[in-house]
Design a protein around this motif. Structure first.
Motif, PDB file in Angstrom:
ATOM      1  N   VAL A  79      -8.057 -14.190  -7.111  1.00  0.00           N
ATOM      2  CA  VAL A  79      -6.636 -14.135  -6.731  1.00  0.00           C
ATOM      3  C   VAL A  79      -6.074 -12.763  -7.117  1.00  0.00           C
ATOM      4  O   VAL A  79      -5.449 -12.587  -8.152  1.00  0.00           O
ATOM      5  N   LEU A  80      -6.271 -11.808  -6.248  1.00  0.00           N
ATOM      6  CA  LEU A  80      -5.984 -10.419  -6.586  1.00  0.00           C
ATOM      7  C   LEU A  80      -4.496 -10.147  -6.787  1.00  0.00           C
ATOM      8  O   LEU A  80      -4.110  -9.422  -7.699  1.00  0.00           O
ATOM      9  N   LYS A  81      -3.639 -10.723  -5.939  1.00  0.00           N
ATOM     10  CA  LYS A  81      -2.212 -10.435  -6.045  1.00  0.00           C
ATOM     11  C   LYS A  81      -1.587 -11.063  -7.290  1.00  0.00           C
ATOM     12  O   LYS A  81      -0.612 -10.533  -7.833  1.00  0.00           O
ATOM     13  N   VAL A  82      -2.139 -12.176  -7.746  1.00  0.00           N
ATOM     14  CA  VAL A  82      -1.634 -12.789  -8.982  1.00  0.00           C
ATOM     15  C   VAL A  82      -1.904 -11.865 -10.165  1.00  0.00           C
ATOM     16  O   VAL A  82      -1.033 -11.622 -11.013  1.00  0.00           O
ATOM     17  N   TRP A  83      -3.130 -11.337 -10.219  1.00  0.00           N
ATOM     18  CA  TRP A  83      -3.467 -10.387 -11.288  1.00  0.00           C
ATOM     19  C   TRP A  83      -2.617  -9.124 -11.163  1.00  0.00           C
ATOM     20  O   TRP A  83      -2.170  -8.561 -12.169  1.00  0.00           O
ATOM     21  N   GLN A 129      -4.664  -1.523 -11.708  1.00  0.00           N
ATOM     22  CA  GLN A 129      -5.648  -0.613 -11.121  1.00  0.00           C
ATOM     23  C   GLN A 129      -6.854  -1.356 -10.544  1.00  0.00           C
ATOM     24  O   GLN A 129      -7.239  -1.150  -9.387  1.00  0.00           O
ATOM     25  N   ILE A 130      -7.457  -2.233 -11.341  1.00  0.00           N
ATOM     26  CA  ILE A 130      -8.675  -2.921 -10.907  1.00  0.00           C
ATOM     27  C   ILE A 130      -8.372  -3.893  -9.765  1.00  0.00           C
ATOM     28  O   ILE A 130      -9.117  -3.972  -8.780  1.00  0.00           O
ATOM     29  N   SER A 131      -7.266  -4.629  -9.862  1.00  0.00           N
ATOM     30  CA  SER A 131      -6.944  -5.589  -8.802  1.00  0.00           C
ATOM     31  C   SER A 131      -6.631  -4.876  -7.492  1.00  0.00           C
ATOM     32  O   SER A 131      -6.994  -5.355  -6.409  1.00  0.00           O
ATOM     33  N   ILE A 135      -9.116  -4.676  -3.715  1.00  0.00           N
ATOM     34  CA  ILE A 135      -8.655  -5.053  -2.379  1.00  0.00           C
ATOM     35  C   ILE A 135      -9.410  -4.269  -1.305  1.00  0.00           C
ATOM     36  O   ILE A 135      -9.664  -4.785  -0.207  1.00  0.00           O
ATOM     37  N   ILE A 136      -9.809  -3.032  -1.595  1.00  0.00           N
ATOM     38  CA  ILE A 136     -10.411  -2.162  -0.579  1.00  0.00           C
ATOM     39  C   ILE A 136     -11.675  -2.777   0.029  1.00  0.00           C
ATOM     40  O   ILE A 136     -11.748  -2.954   1.251  1.00  0.00           O
ATOM     41  N   PRO A 137     -12.709  -3.111  -0.773  1.00  0.00           N
ATOM     42  CA  PRO A 137     -13.898  -3.720  -0.151  1.00  0.00           C
ATOM     43  C   PRO A 137     -13.635  -5.113   0.392  1.00  0.00           C
ATOM     44  O   PRO A 137     -14.378  -5.604   1.239  1.00  0.00           O
ATOM     45  N   CYS A 138     -12.561  -5.738  -0.072  1.00  0.00           N
ATOM     46  CA  CYS A 138     -12.256  -7.098   0.368  1.00  0.00           C
ATOM     47  C   CYS A 138     -11.725  -7.121   1.800  1.00  0.00           C
ATOM     48  O   CYS A 138     -12.019  -8.054   2.553  1.00  0.00           O
ATOM     49  N   ILE A 139     -10.963  -6.104   2.178  1.00  0.00           N
ATOM     50  CA  ILE A 139     -10.318  -6.125   3.492  1.00  0.00           C
ATOM     51  C   ILE A 139     -10.930  -5.141   4.480  1.00  0.00           C
ATOM     52  O   ILE A 139     -10.584  -5.162   5.663  1.00  0.00           O
ATOM     53  N   SER A 140     -11.827  -4.255   4.030  1.00  0.00           N
ATOM     54  CA  SER A 140     -12.408  -3.269   4.942  1.00  0.00           C
ATOM     55  C   SER A 140     -13.702  -3.801   5.552  1.00  0.00           C
ATOM     56  O   SER A 140     -14.454  -4.526   4.906  1.00  0.00           O
ATOM     57  N   GLN A 141     -13.951  -3.418   6.797  1.00  0.00           N
ATOM     58  CA  GLN A 141     -15.139  -3.876   7.495  1.00  0.00           C
ATOM     59  C   GLN A 141     -16.257  -2.846   7.504  1.00  0.00           C
ATOM     60  O   GLN A 141     -17.415  -3.189   7.704  1.00  0.00           O
ATOM     61  N   ASP A 142     -15.909  -1.563   7.352  1.00  0.00           N
ATOM     62  CA  ASP A 142     -16.936  -0.535   7.385  1.00  0.00           C
ATOM     63  C   ASP A 142     -16.497   0.641   6.519  1.00  0.00           C
ATOM     64  O   ASP A 142     -15.412   0.645   5.933  1.00  0.00           O
ATOM     65  N   HIS A 143     -17.378   1.655   6.451  1.00  0.00           N
ATOM     66  CA  HIS A 143     -17.113   2.815   5.598  1.00  0.00           C
ATOM     67  C   HIS A 143     -15.872   3.572   6.051  1.00  0.00           C
ATOM     68  O   HIS A 143     -15.074   4.037   5.232  1.00  0.00           O
ATOM     69  N   THR A 144     -15.679   3.703   7.352  1.00  0.00           N
ATOM     70  CA  THR A 144     -14.534   4.440   7.877  1.00  0.00           C
ATOM     71  C   THR A 144     -13.218   3.791   7.462  1.00  0.00           C
ATOM     72  O   THR A 144     -12.275   4.466   7.046  1.00  0.00           O
ATOM     73  N   SER A 204       6.388  -2.124  -5.609  1.00  0.00           N
ATOM     74  CA  SER A 204       5.540  -3.289  -5.820  1.00  0.00           C
ATOM     75  C   SER A 204       6.075  -4.502  -5.060  1.00  0.00           C
ATOM     76  O   SER A 204       5.305  -5.295  -4.513  1.00  0.00           O
ATOM     77  N   THR A 205       7.385  -4.632  -5.004  1.00  0.00           N
ATOM     78  CA  THR A 205       7.987  -5.737  -4.260  1.00  0.00           C
ATOM     79  C   THR A 205       7.651  -5.633  -2.772  1.00  0.00           C
ATOM     80  O   THR A 205       7.314  -6.629  -2.119  1.00  0.00           O
ATOM     81  N   LEU A 206       7.737  -4.429  -2.219  1.00  0.00           N
ATOM     82  CA  LEU A 206       7.381  -4.213  -0.813  1.00  0.00           C
ATOM     83  C   LEU A 206       5.900  -4.485  -0.573  1.00  0.00           C
ATOM     84  O   LEU A 206       5.509  -4.985   0.485  1.00  0.00           O
ATOM     85  N   PHE A 207       5.070  -4.174  -1.550  1.00  0.00           N
ATOM     86  CA  PHE A 207       3.629  -4.452  -1.462  1.00  0.00           C
ATOM     87  C   PHE A 207       3.381  -5.954  -1.350  1.00  0.00           C
ATOM     88  O   PHE A 207       2.605  -6.413  -0.499  1.00  0.00           O
ATOM     89  N   TYR A 208       4.041  -6.735  -2.193  1.00  0.00           N
ATOM     90  CA  TYR A 208       3.858  -8.190  -2.159  1.00  0.00           C
ATOM     91  C   TYR A 208       4.375  -8.782  -0.849  1.00  0.00           C
ATOM     92  O   TYR A 208       3.772  -9.722  -0.299  1.00  0.00           O
ATOM     93  N   CYS A 209       5.464  -8.230  -0.329  1.00  0.00           N
ATOM     94  CA  CYS A 209       6.033  -8.772   0.907  1.00  0.00           C
ATOM     95  C   CYS A 209       5.242  -8.361   2.143  1.00  0.00           C
ATOM     96  O   CYS A 209       5.149  -9.118   3.113  1.00  0.00           O
ATOM     97  N   GLY A 210       4.671  -7.165   2.133  1.00  0.00           N
ATOM     98  CA  GLY A 210       4.029  -6.642   3.324  1.00  0.00           C
ATOM     99  C   GLY A 210       2.572  -6.971   3.485  1.00  0.00           C
ATOM    100  O   GLY A 210       2.031  -6.902   4.593  1.00  0.00           O
ATOM    101  N   LEU A 211       1.900  -7.346   2.388  1.00  0.00           N
ATOM    102  CA  LEU A 211       0.469  -7.636   2.453  1.00  0.00           C
ATOM    103  C   LEU A 211       0.262  -9.127   2.261  1.00  0.00           C
ATOM    104  O   LEU A 211       0.814  -9.730   1.336  1.00  0.00           O
ATOM    105  N   HIS A 212      -0.558  -9.713   3.120  1.00  0.00           N
ATOM    106  CA  HIS A 212      -0.807 -11.141   3.044  1.00  0.00           C
ATOM    107  C   HIS A 212      -1.566 -11.491   1.762  1.00  0.00           C
ATOM    108  O   HIS A 212      -2.072 -10.622   1.063  1.00  0.00           O
ATOM    109  N   ALA A 213      -1.657 -12.780   1.473  1.00  0.00           N
ATOM    110  CA  ALA A 213      -2.460 -13.232   0.334  1.00  0.00           C
ATOM    111  C   ALA A 213      -3.896 -12.765   0.518  1.00  0.00           C
ATOM    112  O   ALA A 213      -4.464 -12.878   1.587  1.00  0.00           O
ATOM    113  N   ILE A 214      -4.455 -12.221  -0.543  1.00  0.00           N
ATOM    114  CA  ILE A 214      -5.797 -11.646  -0.461  1.00  0.00           C
ATOM    115  C   ILE A 214      -6.710 -12.338  -1.470  1.00  0.00           C
ATOM    116  O   ILE A 214      -6.384 -12.456  -2.642  1.00  0.00           O
TER     117      ILE A 214
END
Length: 436
Positions: A79-83, A129-131, A135-144, A204-214
């Motif tokens: 639960v990345l956003k909770v952390w 920082q860690i959470s 997110i990067i490898p969790c939501i990305s499909q390839d190196h690009t 941080s508030t905009l981050f929570y509102c703009g990004l779905h649960a991850i």
């Protein structure tokens, strides 16, 4: 473990922007922490240099110890956003109070209270920082795609540095009574901290509102690994040590420059320009120049040719860094004058190139291994511990006052930072030929 599925091709620009906002508060705090905290403790609060260095080391040790624990916990829960939210709350409390309370320097209880705030802040910083990195490898499909997210993250970090130095310049220059820093500037640093906290919490508030649960995607987890022992499997591979060394060298070079450039400028003024009145502007403008060049380089790297892979970029960035350190070594006995802006530009170019490339390489490892929290905590652990150790050793070796330093901080920037750049260069060249 709750699973969420993301499609890299459907990931909108708004969501990418929201992702970039997720580390803004950390980056604002980091720009202040590494650029001005040692200066603040030593010059404004007038703590002894050894005491100030010990407090910095205390925070780095707390950060380093918390990092692998947080990485393991993130991998277990997913639960990345909770952390992230928990870490942001802790950062807000710790950072604001550090610059809002004046400790009685003659009281051990006051210093213990101040040390407790630093630990609270650093543990929260590591959690965010860690959470956020996970997110990067969790939501990305390839190196690009992961490279795009890394570049956005770094560009946001550079913008935060620019914001910090602009605010610092505007706040500090309002004192027209004296050019020399001292205890009377305490309320100025408190004002800076509170302004930055407001901006950081809003981001941080905009981050929570703009990004779905991850949550971790099961498709990203390699079948060869086990959820029970992600770090034990990870530490058996050589690539994690090489990538860790690259990240450590890059981060250490950037961190030490942020910490010691203000003290180096103060040293230059006292030794060579005792009657000059430009220290208040220089202490904000010089780091600002470095961050502006970093910002420019981050966009240049976005449109680099495919032939320039991450290892080549790291080598080029290390060369920029070494040139800057050599320039300081040659010119430290002179006033340097406007040359300092050329040095700051090279430092920014080198920092940007090495940091982006090392994070892209780390994202590749995290995606292939499937445990973002463990990978990023392992890579960042050494950096935090080593940087804290170098700071405390440097402070114990430093003269009791800047008036007696005699190029001490110039030597730190030239030789210590130069050594870290050289380590990174050698590691990148070794990794390049190893993977051919």
């Amino acid at each position: 473990m709750e699973i969420g599925h993301f499609s890299g091709t459907r990931y909108s620009c708004m969501q990418k922007l929201s992702f970039g906002l997720g580390h803004v508060y950390n980056d604002l705090c980091a720009a202040v922490w590494f650029s001005y905290t040692l200066f603040y403790l030593q010059v404004v609060l007038q703590l002894e240099s050894a005491t100030a260095g010990t407090l910095i080391m205390l925070g780095q040790v707390a950060d380093a110890v918390a990092t692998p624990i947080i990485g393991w916990a993130i991998d277990k829960t997913g639960v990345l956003k909770v952390w992230h939210f928990a870490g942001t709350t802790t950062v807000g409390v710790g950072f604001s109070l550090i610059f809002s309370i004046t400790p009685n320097t003659n009281s051990w209880w006051s210093l213990l209270w101040y040390g407790g705030l630093i630990i609270l802040f650093q543990v929260g910083w590591a959690t965010v920082q860690i959470s956020h990195l996970a997110i990067i490898p969790c939501i990305s499909q390839d190196h690009t795609h992961s490279a795009d997210l890394t570049t956005i993250r770094y560009a946001a970090s550079v913008c935060c540095g620019i914001t910090v130095y602009l605010i610092t310049w505007m706040v500090l220059k309002t004192n027209q009574n004296a050019d020399k820093f001292g205890p009377n500037d305490f309320y100025k640093f408190r004002e800076i901290a509170l302004i930055l906290s407001f901006i950081g919490i809003l981001s941080s508030t905009l981050f929570y509102c703009g990004l779905h649960a991850i949550h971790y995607n099961s498709e990203n987890i390699s079948e060869s690994n086990t959820l029970l022992h992600p770090q034990s499997n990870l530490l058996k591979t050589s690539i994690i040590y090489q990538v860790s060394l690259l990240y450590m060298a890059s981060r250490l070079f950037t961190t030490l420059n942020l910490i010691y450039i203000p003290l180096f400028l103060e040293e230059r003024q006292i030794i060579l320009m005792p009657e000059s009145d430009g220290i208040r502007e220089a202490i904000a403008i010089v780091p600002l120049v470095s961050f502006l060049s970093s910002f420019g380089m981050s966009f240049i790297l976005k449109f680099r040719p495919k032939q320039m892979n991450e290892k080549v970029i790291y080598v080029v960035g290390s060369i920029f860094s070494l040139i800057a350190c050599t320039w300081i070594a040659i010119g430290m006995n002179s006033g340097l004058g406007h040359q300092i802006y050329g040095i700051a530009t090279l430092i920014g170019l080198g920092s940007s190139s090495t940091m982006i490339s090392s994070l892209c390489l780390t994202a590749d490892v995290a995606k292939s291994r499937g445990f973002g929290g463990s990978v990023y905590s392992t890579v960042t652990f050494t950096d935090k511990l080593v940087s804290g150790g170098i700071v405390v050793i440097t402070q114990h070796l430093s003269p009791k006052s800047i008036e007696l330093s005699s190029n001490f901080y110039g030597q730190v920037l030239a030789y210590v930072c130069g050594s870290t750049a050289l380590i990174g260069l050698i590691t990148a060249i070794t990794l390049y030929y190893q993977r051919q």
